[in-house]
Scaffold this motif. Structure first.
Motif, PDB file in Angstrom:
ATOM      1  N   THR A  29       0.824  -1.204   0.000  1.00 21.33           N
ATOM      2  CA  THR A  29       0.000   0.000   0.000  1.00 21.33           C
ATOM      3  C   THR A  29       0.859   1.255   0.000  1.00 21.33           C
ATOM      4  OG1 THR A  29      -1.925   1.035   1.048  1.00 21.33           O
ATOM      5  CG2 THR A  29      -0.232   0.204   2.521  1.00 21.33           C
ATOM      6  N   PRO A  34      -0.496  12.708   6.726  1.00 22.05           N
ATOM      7  CA  PRO A  34      -1.754  13.367   6.389  1.00 22.05           C
ATOM      8  C   PRO A  34      -1.558  14.858   6.055  1.00 22.05           C
ATOM      9  CG  PRO A  34      -1.873  12.363   8.582  1.00 22.05           C
ATOM     10  CD  PRO A  34      -0.492  12.190   8.087  1.00 22.05           C
ATOM     11  N   ALA A  44      -2.026   5.817   2.912  1.00 19.85           N
ATOM     12  CA  ALA A  44      -2.486   5.496   4.265  1.00 19.85           C
ATOM     13  C   ALA A  44      -1.605   6.231   5.277  1.00 19.85           C
ATOM     14  CB  ALA A  44      -2.423   3.995   4.498  1.00 19.85           C
ATOM     15  N   GLU A  45      -2.232   6.769   6.282  1.00 17.37           N
ATOM     16  CA  GLU A  45      -1.487   7.494   7.309  1.00 17.37           C
ATOM     17  C   GLU A  45      -1.159   6.560   8.477  1.00 17.37           C
ATOM     18  OE1 GLU A  45      -4.515   9.814   9.980  1.00 17.37           O
ATOM     19  OE2 GLU A  45      -4.902  10.267   7.881  1.00 17.37           O
ATOM     20  N   LYS A  47      -1.823   6.495  11.653  1.00 18.94           N
ATOM     21  CA  LYS A  47      -2.921   6.116  12.544  1.00 18.94           C
ATOM     22  C   LYS A  47      -3.794   5.041  11.903  1.00 18.94           C
ATOM     23  CE  LYS A  47      -5.551   9.474  13.955  1.00 18.94           C
ATOM     24  NZ  LYS A  47      -6.537  10.425  14.446  1.00 18.94           N
ATOM     25  N   GLU A  48      -4.069   5.152  10.606  1.00 19.65           N
ATOM     26  CA  GLU A  48      -4.860   4.140   9.906  1.00 19.65           C
ATOM     27  C   GLU A  48      -4.161   2.782   9.933  1.00 19.65           C
ATOM     28  OE1 GLU A  48      -7.144   6.706   6.445  1.00 19.65           O
ATOM     29  OE2 GLU A  48      -5.095   6.042   6.083  1.00 19.65           O
ATOM     30  N   LEU A  49      -2.854   2.782   9.701  1.00 26.18           N
ATOM     31  CA  LEU A  49      -2.107   1.531   9.704  1.00 26.18           C
ATOM     32  C   LEU A  49      -2.105   0.888  11.093  1.00 26.18           C
ATOM     33  CD1 LEU A  49       0.900   2.619   7.490  1.00 26.18           C
ATOM     34  CD2 LEU A  49      -0.963   1.085   6.842  1.00 26.18           C
ATOM     35  N   ILE A  51      -4.354   1.297  13.565  1.00 24.00           N
ATOM     36  CA  ILE A  51      -5.698   0.826  13.921  1.00 24.00           C
ATOM     37  C   ILE A  51      -6.054  -0.442  13.145  1.00 24.00           C
ATOM     38  CG2 ILE A  51      -8.164   1.404  13.775  1.00 24.00           C
ATOM     39  CD1 ILE A  51      -7.283   4.318  14.425  1.00 24.00           C
ATOM     40  N   THR A  52      -5.734  -0.491  11.856  1.00 25.55           N
ATOM     41  CA  THR A  52      -6.059  -1.685  11.081  1.00 25.55           C
ATOM     42  C   THR A  52      -5.226  -2.885  11.526  1.00 25.55           C
ATOM     43  OG1 THR A  52      -4.575  -0.970   9.303  1.00 25.55           O
ATOM     44  CG2 THR A  52      -6.902  -0.468   9.038  1.00 25.55           C
TER      45      THR A  52
END
Length: 64
Positions: A29, A34, A44-45, A47-49, A51-52
């Motif tokens: 990815t 951000p 993808a930032e 925080k997204e990585l 959390i996922t």
């Protein structure tokens, strides 16, 4: 016990406004800082990585 070793390749192009790529066995990815933090927002930032990855760990443990 299972081997928990993971291979990961990360590349970054540019400075804060740049972007990069992250690649693992079954994941590839774009990543970026951000726009709200002065980055390009073109991936993808962090925080997204985070959390996922936590959600994936929870799901895999829950269904095991």
């Amino acid at each position: 016990m299972a081997d928990l070793k993971t291979n990961l390749k990360t590349v970054w192009y540019g400075n804060t406004k740049g972007n990069g790529r992250i690649k693992a066995n079954f994941l590839e990815t774009n990543i970026a800082i951000p726009e709200s933090l002065g980055g390009s927002g073109e991936g993808a930032e962090p925080k997204e990585l985070l959390i996922t990855s936590a959600a994936a760990c929870y799901d895999s443990c829950y269904y095991a």
